[in-house]
Enzyme design. Sequence first.
Site: not given
Ligand code: TZP
Length: 347
Positions: A179, A248, A277
């Site tokens: 990602r 998602s 994100k």
């Molecule tokens: N989708 C929902 S929250 C997120 C994604 C890709 C990011 C999660 O990152 P982290 O650093 O674990 O909070």
Amino acid sequence: MNIYRIIDVEINRVSEGLRVIEDISRFSLENKDLSSKLRNLRHKTRKGVSVLNKNLIQNRNSENDIGLPISQKSKIDSKDSIKNLITANFKRIQEGLRSLEESIKVANYYELSKFYEKLRFDAYTLEKDFNIELFKIARSSPLNTNLYGITGSKFSKNRSNKEVVTAMINAGIKIIQYREKEKSLKEKYIECLEIRKLTKDAGVTFIINDDTTLAQIIDADGIHLGQDDLPLPEVRAIVGEKMILGLSTHSPKQALEAAKVGADYIGVGPIFKTNTKKNVCAPVGYKYLEWVVENIQLPFVAIGGIKINNIKKIIQRKAKCIAMVTEIVGADNIEETIKQIREKFRS
Ligand code: TZP
Ligand code: MG
């Protein structure tokens, strides 16, 4: 020429082949719909010739079958997987039904021969349905793991994605998503080629975020889609039955829709506040997670703001698979951190 002996043999061959596959769908896949369709076909196969039953048993001559000693000495029918066993038996069923169709014509039962022709076509359709079911199972089993790794080079303390992925693999992570939101397509392609090789060699499932073309070109195992990406059925139509498709979700409505359109797994989050994100929706908290556990049969991955110090709360709520970005890619020692996370699942 004894046509009844052939018909007797083929009725047994087809019914037995059906029984082998029926047993797999009943006791291994536990699939009600397929089991009942196979059972139905088996009954129709036997019942169709009931007018000939007396002729059939009278003309049976198994003890003098010249095929038995040949089969006993040959290894041509050995099978090394359930998949091979299933394919071989579907072929046996279809060939047997064709032979019945032709032999029954010679025995002067034209209408009955047409009945077996129809059963052969039912068997072709069933083979396809069965395969779709096998693909579905193959696509959901990689989610049967407790940690889902995701790259995020922005948070990786100047380590390359290759280094980060290597550390994840060394620590035993079995599914990794690429990602990267701010890299060029070319840069992503070059990185993914390398990561594909690493993951393939290690037997690790490799998922690409968002990009269907990139996933196809580098031969990824799956694609993770967001709510604003192409609709999942459109992507399925492009990539075929083998590719894992994750989606998602942030609400019960989205989760129900994901199940309806055939997602192999869903992302559930963000559970907590996250800065990883961009344009992320408000945290969904425990409430949505608990709803998914209660109401959704699909595998799911809990995500968003999950850290070593709060992961217990997620595990207690029965999430079996958890994704973390910054907690893993931003750790000073990635392998050690993953080890500590694993401890939380054990204790
Ligand atoms: N989708 C929902 S929250 C997120 C994604 C890709 C990011 C999660 O990152 P982290 O650093 O674990 O909070
Ligand atoms: Mg996305």
